[in-house]
Design a protein around this motif. Structure first.
Motif, short mmCIF file in Angstrom:
data_model
loop_
_atom_site.label_atom_id
_atom_site.label_comp_id
_atom_site.label_asym_id
_atom_site.label_seq_id
_atom_site.Cartn_x
_atom_site.Cartn_y
_atom_site.Cartn_z
N GLN A 175 65.96 -95.40 15.45
CA GLN A 175 66.07 -96.05 14.15
C GLN A 175 65.98 -97.56 14.32
N PHE A 176 64.75 -98.07 14.25
CA PHE A 176 64.53 -99.50 14.45
C PHE A 176 65.20 -100.34 13.37
N THR A 177 65.54 -99.74 12.24
CA THR A 177 66.16 -100.53 11.18
C THR A 177 67.57 -100.99 11.54
N LEU A 178 68.14 -100.50 12.64
CA LEU A 178 69.42 -101.03 13.11
C LEU A 178 69.27 -102.47 13.57
N ALA A 179 68.04 -102.92 13.76
CA ALA A 179 67.78 -104.30 14.16
C ALA A 179 67.67 -105.23 12.95
N ALA A 180 67.94 -104.73 11.77
CA ALA A 180 67.76 -105.51 10.54
C ALA A 180 68.52 -106.83 10.57
N ASP A 181 67.81 -107.88 10.20
CA ASP A 181 68.40 -109.21 10.02
C ASP A 181 68.34 -109.50 8.52
N THR A 182 69.52 -109.61 7.91
CA THR A 182 69.58 -109.82 6.47
C THR A 182 70.15 -111.18 6.10
N ARG A 183 70.13 -112.11 7.05
CA ARG A 183 70.72 -113.42 6.80
C ARG A 183 69.95 -114.24 5.78
N ARG A 184 68.65 -114.03 5.68
CA ARG A 184 67.84 -114.82 4.75
C ARG A 184 67.17 -113.89 3.75
N GLY A 185 67.34 -114.16 2.50
CA GLY A 185 66.66 -113.40 1.46
C GLY A 185 67.18 -111.98 1.33
N ARG A 242 64.96 -109.21 1.79
CA ARG A 242 64.14 -108.28 2.56
C ARG A 242 64.53 -108.38 4.02
N PRO A 243 65.01 -107.28 4.62
CA PRO A 243 65.42 -107.34 6.03
C PRO A 243 64.24 -107.65 6.94
N GLY A 244 64.52 -108.40 8.00
CA GLY A 244 63.53 -108.66 9.03
C GLY A 244 63.88 -107.84 10.26
N PHE A 245 62.87 -107.43 11.01
CA PHE A 245 63.09 -106.57 12.16
C PHE A 245 62.51 -107.15 13.45
N SER A 246 62.31 -108.46 13.48
CA SER A 246 61.67 -109.08 14.63
C SER A 246 62.51 -109.02 15.90
N ALA A 247 63.81 -108.75 15.79
CA ALA A 247 64.66 -108.65 16.98
C ALA A 247 64.54 -107.30 17.69
N ALA A 248 63.90 -106.34 17.03
CA ALA A 248 63.71 -105.02 17.66
C ALA A 248 62.68 -105.13 18.78
N ALA A 249 62.81 -104.25 19.76
CA ALA A 249 61.82 -104.18 20.82
C ALA A 249 60.48 -103.77 20.23
N THR A 250 59.40 -104.07 20.93
CA THR A 250 58.09 -103.62 20.47
C THR A 250 58.08 -102.08 20.45
N PRO A 251 57.19 -101.49 19.67
CA PRO A 251 57.16 -100.02 19.63
C PRO A 251 56.99 -99.37 21.02
N THR A 252 56.17 -99.93 21.86
CA THR A 252 55.98 -99.36 23.20
C THR A 252 57.26 -99.45 24.02
N GLU A 253 57.90 -100.61 24.02
CA GLU A 253 59.16 -100.77 24.74
C GLU A 253 60.26 -99.93 24.11
N GLY A 254 60.31 -99.93 22.79
CA GLY A 254 61.33 -99.18 22.07
C GLY A 254 61.27 -97.69 22.37
N GLU A 255 60.08 -97.15 22.39
CA GLU A 255 59.94 -95.72 22.68
C GLU A 255 60.38 -95.40 24.10
N ALA A 256 59.98 -96.23 25.06
CA ALA A 256 60.37 -96.00 26.45
C ALA A 256 61.89 -96.06 26.61
N LEU A 257 62.54 -97.01 25.93
CA LEU A 257 63.99 -97.14 26.04
C LEU A 257 64.72 -96.03 25.28
N TYR A 258 64.16 -95.59 24.18
CA TYR A 258 64.70 -94.45 23.44
C TYR A 258 64.71 -93.20 24.32
N ILE A 259 63.60 -92.96 24.99
CA ILE A 259 63.49 -91.81 25.90
C ILE A 259 64.44 -91.99 27.07
#
Length: 148
Positions: A78-88, A90-107
């Protein structure tokens, strides 16, 4: 990494009409890899969760871990756990790992939890899934490896 851990009577994850993973009783673990995370962090988080004492003992106190109960885990990315809601609004998700890295770490996380001796089922990384659960307690714990 971030994880939202819920003690469950049961849970399942589906894609459309197809159930692809289920668990219960045990834990539903929503997990998100963050930028800078590595396999060692995934392994450490899995060990922490396996030993997290959130299950009742004979006296009704939360003194037992998943390892003690013989329960299982449903692990859902659930990449949305990386949500940054400090501004505005609309949550931002730039702190999440890239999809390739995220999948490897999830596994890596799911594999490390299973290596602890816990039965693990998973969702499908990056898929649009429907998660349903019966929260037991309710007990919900937020874990962030940057905060420990």
């Amino acid at each position: 990494m971030r994880a939202l851990v819920q003690r469950i009577a049961q849970a399942e994850v589906a894609i459309g009409e197809d159930v692809i993973g289920k668990s219960g009783p045990g834990l539903l673990i929503l997990v998100c890899a963050m930028q800078g995370d590595d396999a060692a962090i995934a392994t450490s988080l899995a060990a922490k969760i396996a030993k997290l004492r959130v299950f009742k003992d004979e006296g009704g106190k939360m003194n037992r871990a998943l390892l003690d109960t013989g329960g299982s885990a449903l692990v859902v990315s659930q990449f949305t756990l990386a949500a940054d809601t400090r501004r505005g609004n609309r949550p931002g998700f730039s702190a999440a790992a890239t999809p390739t890295e995220g999948e490897a770490l999830y596994i890596a996380f799911a594999d490390a939890l299973q290596a602890q001796g816990i039965g693990v089922e998973t969702g499908s990384f990056g898929a649009d899934m429907q998660v349903s659960l019966v929260n037991d307690g309710p007990v919900t714990i937020w874990l962030d490896t940057d905060a420990t």
